[in-house]
Design a protein around this motif. Structure first.
Motif, PDB file in Angstrom:
ATOM      1  N   LEU A  78      19.990  23.004 -55.141  1.00  0.00           N
ATOM      2  CA  LEU A  78      19.604  23.601 -53.862  1.00  0.00           C
ATOM      3  C   LEU A  78      18.152  23.303 -53.554  1.00  0.00           C
ATOM      4  O   LEU A  78      17.331  23.101 -54.447  1.00  0.00           O
ATOM      5  CB  LEU A  78      19.841  25.116 -53.862  1.00  0.00           C
ATOM      6  N   GLY A  79      17.858  23.260 -52.250  1.00  0.00           N
ATOM      7  CA  GLY A  79      16.489  23.165 -51.769  1.00  0.00           C
ATOM      8  C   GLY A  79      16.113  24.500 -51.168  1.00  0.00           C
ATOM      9  O   GLY A  79      16.951  25.172 -50.561  1.00  0.00           O
ATOM     10  N   LEU A  80      14.878  24.892 -51.329  1.00  0.00           N
ATOM     11  CA  LEU A  80      14.386  26.147 -50.781  1.00  0.00           C
ATOM     12  C   LEU A  80      13.185  25.812 -49.909  1.00  0.00           C
ATOM     13  O   LEU A  80      12.122  25.442 -50.412  1.00  0.00           O
ATOM     14  CB  LEU A  80      14.001  27.081 -51.927  1.00  0.00           C
ATOM     15  N   ASN A  81      13.377  25.879 -48.582  1.00  0.00           N
ATOM     16  CA  ASN A  81      12.329  25.613 -47.612  1.00  0.00           C
ATOM     17  C   ASN A  81      11.747  26.961 -47.204  1.00  0.00           C
ATOM     18  O   ASN A  81      12.356  27.697 -46.416  1.00  0.00           O
ATOM     19  CB  ASN A  81      12.921  24.912 -46.378  1.00  0.00           C
ATOM     20  N   ILE A  82      10.596  27.319 -47.754  1.00  0.00           N
ATOM     21  CA  ILE A  82       9.980  28.610 -47.469  1.00  0.00           C
ATOM     22  C   ILE A  82       9.212  28.467 -46.161  1.00  0.00           C
ATOM     23  O   ILE A  82       8.283  27.667 -46.061  1.00  0.00           O
ATOM     24  CB  ILE A  82       9.079  29.054 -48.632  1.00  0.00           C
ATOM     25  N   LEU A  83       9.638  29.239 -45.156  1.00  0.00           N
ATOM     26  CA  LEU A  83       9.151  29.037 -43.797  1.00  0.00           C
ATOM     27  C   LEU A  83       7.809  29.710 -43.525  1.00  0.00           C
ATOM     28  O   LEU A  83       7.474  30.739 -44.120  1.00  0.00           O
ATOM     29  CB  LEU A  83      10.185  29.538 -42.803  1.00  0.00           C
ATOM     30  N   GLY A  84       7.079  29.117 -42.588  1.00  0.00           N
ATOM     31  CA  GLY A  84       5.835  29.683 -42.083  1.00  0.00           C
ATOM     32  C   GLY A  84       6.086  30.323 -40.724  1.00  0.00           C
ATOM     33  O   GLY A  84       7.156  30.160 -40.115  1.00  0.00           O
ATOM     34  N   SER A 110      14.452  14.940 -49.937  1.00  0.00           N
ATOM     35  CA  SER A 110      13.456  15.095 -50.986  1.00  0.00           C
ATOM     36  C   SER A 110      14.206  15.600 -52.216  1.00  0.00           C
ATOM     37  O   SER A 110      14.916  16.610 -52.123  1.00  0.00           O
ATOM     38  CB  SER A 110      12.374  16.097 -50.563  1.00  0.00           C
ATOM     39  N   GLU A 111      14.091  14.884 -53.316  1.00  0.00           N
ATOM     40  CA  GLU A 111      14.869  15.235 -54.508  1.00  0.00           C
ATOM     41  C   GLU A 111      16.375  15.226 -54.189  1.00  0.00           C
ATOM     42  O   GLU A 111      17.141  16.006 -54.734  1.00  0.00           O
ATOM     43  CB  GLU A 111      14.465  16.598 -55.056  1.00  0.00           C
ATOM     44  N   ASN A 112      16.783  14.379 -53.224  1.00  0.00           N
ATOM     45  CA  ASN A 112      18.169  14.292 -52.760  1.00  0.00           C
ATOM     46  C   ASN A 112      18.676  15.603 -52.168  1.00  0.00           C
ATOM     47  O   ASN A 112      19.866  15.929 -52.265  1.00  0.00           O
ATOM     48  CB  ASN A 112      19.094  13.809 -53.879  1.00  0.00           C
ATOM     49  N   LEU A 113      17.766  16.356 -51.554  1.00  0.00           N
ATOM     50  CA  LEU A 113      18.092  17.614 -50.873  1.00  0.00           C
ATOM     51  C   LEU A 113      17.437  17.602 -49.499  1.00  0.00           C
ATOM     52  O   LEU A 113      16.390  16.979 -49.315  1.00  0.00           O
ATOM     53  CB  LEU A 113      17.569  18.805 -51.686  1.00  0.00           C
ATOM     54  N   PRO A 114      18.016  18.290 -48.511  1.00  0.00           N
ATOM     55  CA  PRO A 114      17.409  18.342 -47.180  1.00  0.00           C
ATOM     56  C   PRO A 114      16.126  19.176 -47.181  1.00  0.00           C
ATOM     57  O   PRO A 114      16.130  20.343 -47.575  1.00  0.00           O
ATOM     58  CB  PRO A 114      18.477  19.021 -46.318  1.00  0.00           C
ATOM     59  N   ARG A 115      15.041  18.531 -46.751  1.00  0.00           N
ATOM     60  CA  ARG A 115      13.740  19.189 -46.685  1.00  0.00           C
ATOM     61  C   ARG A 115      13.286  19.264 -45.235  1.00  0.00           C
ATOM     62  O   ARG A 115      13.307  18.276 -44.514  1.00  0.00           O
ATOM     63  CB  ARG A 115      12.725  18.424 -47.518  1.00  0.00           C
ATOM     64  N   LEU A 116      12.871  20.458 -44.821  1.00  0.00           N
ATOM     65  CA  LEU A 116      12.387  20.671 -43.462  1.00  0.00           C
ATOM     66  C   LEU A 116      10.882  20.423 -43.427  1.00  0.00           C
ATOM     67  O   LEU A 116      10.156  20.871 -44.324  1.00  0.00           O
ATOM     68  CB  LEU A 116      12.712  22.088 -43.003  1.00  0.00           C
TER      69      LEU A 116
END
Length: 171
Positions: A78-84, A110-116
């Motif tokens: 999993l990817g964890l995109n911590i939002l601002g 990024s790291e084969n995961l969706p990055r925002l």
């Protein structure tokens, strides 16, 4: 000591009373992402936290019926995109239940995961354990990549059913 999940629950708290009590807690907002083949998936969550420093671990809670949970169970990642605070629109987009969440969203692998882009922080993790807890599953995951800006944006939080941010108190 393990929690006995077979014990009957005798509490009489209403769902609304519990929801109201939980609304008093300011929670960080992130978008959890995963890849299903070549297709990105994601959902907004406020139930995640740092779990351990040694080794670096996070926990994330997802609805048991979530399509994203099914994908993460297959891939283990999993990817964890911590939002601002500048990303309330993304938080609302990924909180929807439809399939087209990524249709008009810029993202990169990024790291084969969706990055925002422009998130306050980014974490890539692999799930070690899935713990069913009521109507959700808690994912315990070890972190294999983490990035944040030195002077990143204020964190996006969810409190009293609206988005906001943290304001430091005067010393």
């Amino acid at each position: 000591m393990p929690i006995n999940t077979q014990r009957p629950h005798t509490g009489s708290v209403s769902a609304q009373a519990f929801r109201n009590a939980m609304a008093t807690i300011a929670s960080p907002v992130s978008v959890v992402t995963a890849m299903d083949g070549q297709r990105p998936h994601g959902t907004t969550v406020s139930a995640f936290a740092s779990l351990s420093l040694t080794p670096p671990m996070v926990l994330v809670s997802l609805d048991n019926h979530s399509q994203l949970l099914a994908i993460i169970r297959r891939t283990g990642r999993l990817g964890l995109n911590i939002l601002g605070t500048h990303q309330t629109g993304l938080a609302a987009t990924f909180a929807r239940s439809d399939q087209g969440k990524f249709d008009d969203v810029i993202w990169s692998p990024s790291e084969n995961l969706p990055r925002l882009p422009d998130a306050a922080a980014w974490i890539a993790a692999e799930v070690d354990e899935y713990v069913t807890a009521g109507d959700h599953t808690v994912l315990l995951a070890h972190v294999h990549a983490a990035e944040s800006g030195e002077e990143g944006p204020q964190p996006l939080t969810y409190h009293q059913r609206s988005f906001g941010t943290h304001t430091p108190l005067a010393a």
